[in-house]
Design a protein around this motif. Structure first.
Motif, short mmCIF file in Angstrom:
data_model
loop_
_atom_site.label_atom_id
_atom_site.label_comp_id
_atom_site.label_asym_id
_atom_site.label_seq_id
_atom_site.Cartn_x
_atom_site.Cartn_y
_atom_site.Cartn_z
N ASP A 42 0.83 -1.19 0.00
CA ASP A 42 0.00 0.00 0.00
C ASP A 42 0.87 1.25 0.00
N LYS A 91 2.06 1.98 -3.50
CA LYS A 91 1.02 2.60 -4.34
C LYS A 91 0.83 4.06 -3.97
N VAL A 92 0.81 4.36 -2.69
CA VAL A 92 0.64 5.74 -2.23
C VAL A 92 1.82 6.59 -2.71
N LYS A 93 3.03 6.05 -2.56
CA LYS A 93 4.22 6.78 -2.99
C LYS A 93 4.19 7.01 -4.50
N LEU A 94 3.77 6.00 -5.25
CA LEU A 94 3.68 6.14 -6.71
C LEU A 94 2.76 7.28 -7.08
N LYS A 95 1.60 7.35 -6.42
CA LYS A 95 0.64 8.41 -6.71
C LYS A 95 1.18 9.78 -6.30
N LYS A 96 1.95 9.79 -5.21
CA LYS A 96 2.43 11.05 -4.65
C LYS A 96 3.63 11.61 -5.41
N GLY A 147 5.32 9.85 -8.21
CA GLY A 147 5.51 9.35 -9.57
C GLY A 147 6.34 8.08 -9.63
N ALA A 148 6.06 7.27 -10.63
CA ALA A 148 6.71 5.97 -10.78
C ALA A 148 8.22 6.09 -10.93
N ALA A 171 3.84 -2.33 -6.20
CA ALA A 171 2.68 -1.54 -6.64
C ALA A 171 1.98 -2.23 -7.80
N SER A 183 -2.03 -4.33 -7.77
CA SER A 183 -3.17 -3.98 -8.62
C SER A 183 -4.06 -5.19 -8.90
#
Length: 89
Positions: free
Chosen positions: A5, A8-13, A15-16, A27, A31
């Motif tokens: 989780d 995923k949060v870091k990716l949204k915050k 970027g990949a 991440a 999915s």
């Protein structure tokens, strides 16, 4: 919050491009919505390939074995890798 989780949060915050290889795989696998298996699958992935470049050296059969409990992950990861290649071109 579980490790996947957090990825995923870091990716949204941020970027990949700012995630480690391990975070990206976590991440990605998360999915598929089977979070109880994600840690096991991720650990098995890294134990099998050692380094992200090692994934490209595996046969299709070996790749399928990594995600035998989540077969669609192999197909999705291959598609993601190919999209990345095409974007680089």
């Amino acid at each position: 919050m579980e490790i996947q989780d957090e990825a995923k949060v870091k990716l949204k915050k941020v970027g990949a491009e700012n995630l480690s290889n391990e975070e990206l795989v976590r991440a990605f696998l998360d999915s598929f919505g089977q979070s109880q298996k994600i840690n096991q699958l991720t650990n098995h992935f890294w134990d099998t390939i050692g380094d992200i470049a090692g994934y490209g050296l595996l046969s299709q059969n070996e790749k399928r074995k990594i995600f035998k409990n989540l077969p669609d992950a192999t197909v999705a990861l291959e598609a993601g890798i190919e999209l990345g290649r095409r974007i680089q071109k």
